[in-house]
Design a protein around this motif. Structure first.
Motif, PDB file in Angstrom:
ATOM      1  N   GLY A 190     -26.158  13.002 -20.398  1.00 41.16           N
ATOM      2  CA  GLY A 190     -25.864  14.339 -19.926  1.00 41.16           C
ATOM      3  C   GLY A 190     -26.313  15.393 -20.928  1.00 41.16           C
ATOM      4  N   GLU A 191     -26.031  16.636 -20.619  1.00 42.28           N
ATOM      5  CA  GLU A 191     -26.376  17.738 -21.505  1.00 42.28           C
ATOM      6  C   GLU A 191     -25.450  17.764 -22.717  1.00 42.28           C
ATOM      7  OE1 GLU A 191     -28.947  19.816 -21.181  1.00 42.28           O
ATOM      8  OE2 GLU A 191     -29.567  18.763 -19.344  1.00 42.28           O
ATOM      9  N   VAL A 192     -25.976  18.218 -23.839  1.00 38.90           N
ATOM     10  CA  VAL A 192     -25.171  18.328 -25.054  1.00 38.90           C
ATOM     11  C   VAL A 192     -23.936  19.169 -24.763  1.00 38.90           C
ATOM     12  CG1 VAL A 192     -25.115  19.191 -27.423  1.00 38.90           C
ATOM     13  CG2 VAL A 192     -27.178  18.097 -26.546  1.00 38.90           C
ATOM     14  N   THR A 193     -22.781  18.687 -25.219  1.00 40.90           N
ATOM     15  CA  THR A 193     -21.528  19.385 -24.963  1.00 40.90           C
ATOM     16  C   THR A 193     -20.658  19.338 -26.213  1.00 40.90           C
ATOM     17  OG1 THR A 193     -19.643  19.531 -23.425  1.00 40.90           O
ATOM     18  CG2 THR A 193     -20.372  17.328 -24.047  1.00 40.90           C
ATOM     19  N   ASP A 194     -19.425  19.765 -26.074  1.00 39.72           N
ATOM     20  CA  ASP A 194     -18.505  19.824 -27.201  1.00 39.72           C
ATOM     21  C   ASP A 194     -17.333  18.879 -26.948  1.00 39.72           C
ATOM     22  OD1 ASP A 194     -17.689  21.781 -29.654  1.00 39.72           O
ATOM     23  OD2 ASP A 194     -15.905  21.188 -28.534  1.00 39.72           O
TER      24      ASP A 194
ATOM     25  N   THR B 230     -30.182  14.257 -29.870  1.00 36.23           N
ATOM     26  CA  THR B 230     -30.240  14.830 -28.527  1.00 36.23           C
ATOM     27  C   THR B 230     -31.546  14.510 -27.812  1.00 36.23           C
ATOM     28  OG1 THR B 230     -31.190  16.950 -29.261  1.00 36.23           O
ATOM     29  CG2 THR B 230     -28.785  16.739 -29.328  1.00 36.23           C
ATOM     30  N   LYS B 231     -32.569  14.129 -28.555  1.00 40.29           N
ATOM     31  CA  LYS B 231     -33.882  13.864 -27.953  1.00 40.29           C
ATOM     32  C   LYS B 231     -34.064  12.388 -27.578  1.00 40.29           C
ATOM     33  CE  LYS B 231     -34.909  18.149 -28.921  1.00 40.29           C
ATOM     34  NZ  LYS B 231     -34.845  19.175 -27.850  1.00 40.29           N
ATOM     35  N   THR B 232     -33.140  11.546 -27.994  1.00 40.77           N
ATOM     36  CA  THR B 232     -33.256  10.108 -27.757  1.00 40.77           C
ATOM     37  C   THR B 232     -32.858   9.770 -26.330  1.00 40.77           C
ATOM     38  OG1 THR B 232     -32.626   9.752 -30.068  1.00 40.77           O
ATOM     39  CG2 THR B 232     -32.577   7.838 -28.623  1.00 40.77           C
ATOM     40  N   ASP B 233     -33.604   8.858 -25.696  1.00 40.88           N
ATOM     41  CA  ASP B 233     -33.276   8.490 -24.319  1.00 40.88           C
ATOM     42  C   ASP B 233     -31.951   7.742 -24.261  1.00 40.88           C
ATOM     43  OD1 ASP B 233     -33.803   5.366 -23.900  1.00 40.88           O
ATOM     44  OD2 ASP B 233     -35.327   6.138 -25.276  1.00 40.88           O
ATOM     45  N   ALA B 234     -31.353   7.693 -23.073  1.00 39.19           N
ATOM     46  CA  ALA B 234     -29.990   7.190 -22.896  1.00 39.19           C
ATOM     47  C   ALA B 234     -29.806   5.758 -23.400  1.00 39.19           C
ATOM     48  CB  ALA B 234     -29.604   7.278 -21.424  1.00 39.19           C
ATOM     49  N   LYS B 235     -30.638   4.837 -22.960  1.00 37.89           N
ATOM     50  CA  LYS B 235     -30.467   3.435 -23.343  1.00 37.89           C
ATOM     51  C   LYS B 235     -30.644   3.250 -24.845  1.00 37.89           C
ATOM     52  CE  LYS B 235     -32.340  -1.223 -22.860  1.00 37.89           C
ATOM     53  NZ  LYS B 235     -31.031  -1.815 -23.221  1.00 37.89           N
TER      54      LYS B 235
END
Length: 247
Positions: A162-166, A35-40
């Motif tokens: 985006g934000e962490v989701t399910d 979750t802390k890793t950047d998108a690319k």
């Protein structure tokens, strides 16, 4: 009738959901926090992780561009990017094989008439069934960026996070990108452990077309090209279909 273009369009619009991911199999050993890793970086890591898999099963549901229900069930050999399975749109099933730079599609006359936009035309149904028989219609695959087994269309520079989701009961990090045609694709990457892609959603910029696919690791997947006696070239199919309809 341009069956070749239609065949390519079908695979680009719906089959592209196939074989793009797999469920996480970490079993709790790997606690890496994605979750802390950047998108690319996360997108690049997920591509690398997916390419390590041997076989993948993908089962998708969605809506075609005409609003009709669609589904797909595919398996892929990740090393060769070969895919085999079926697509069903509004009850019309097409068997699909993609291997060695070619795509093969086989269906009944009703399926081809539907793809040609004439589902209720009995003449086209009969003519397509007569010309195709039980054979596959062969079309060359499009360029590499449009191959069926692909991730982020091969480009990760424009991916947003985006934000962490399910997703189907699993915590995931959504990674999205929007194409030049406005189509939005969202890949769901496992929030913890190996950054495997566990699902994907596609939404057209306009209209009802959308797909959602769930991925699982497959124990095996055998993909073979049909024999030459089982194949009709798409251009030949076009020509023979037109001749049949004007005879």
């Amino acid at each position: 009738m341009h069956v070749r273009r239609i065949a390519l369009s079908v695979s680009a619009a719906f089959l592209a959901v196939a074989a793009l991911g797999a469920c996480s199999d970490d079993k709790g050993e790997d606690k890496t926090d994605n979750t802390k890793t950047d998108a690319k970086t996360l997108a690049d890591q997920s591509i690398a992780e997916m390419d390590k898999l041997e076989f993948v099963q993908a089962d998708g549901t969605g809506t075609a561009d005409d609003g009709k229900p669609a589904s797909a069930s595919m398996c892929a050999v990740m090393k060769t990017k070969a895919v085999s399975g079926s697509v069903t749109i509004d009850g019309h099933k097409l068997d699909v094989i993609a291997i060695d730079g070619a795509q093969y599609m086989r269906g009944a006359g009703e399926a081809w008439a539907y793809l040609l936009g004439k589902p209720d035309d009995a003449r086209i149904v009969a003519a397509a069934g007569k010309v195709a028989g039980d054979k596959y219609i062969k079309s060359p695959a499009e360029d590499k960026d449009d191959q069926i087994v692909d991730f982020f269309d091969g480009k990760t520079d424009t991916v947003t996070k985006g934000e962490v989701t399910d997703f189907k009961g699993q915590k995931v990090v959504p990674l999205s990108q929007t194409g030049t045609d406005g189509e939005k694709k969202t890949y769901y990457v496992a929030a913890e452990g190996k950054p495997l892609i566990v699902g994907k959603k596609e939404e057209a910029a306009e209209g009802p077309e959308r797909q959602e696919t769930v991925f699982t690791k497959a124990g095996s997947c055998v993909v073979k090209a049909p024999g030459t006696d089982q194949v009709i070239d798409a251009d030949t199919f076009d020509t023979e279909l037109k001749a049949e309809l004007t005879s």
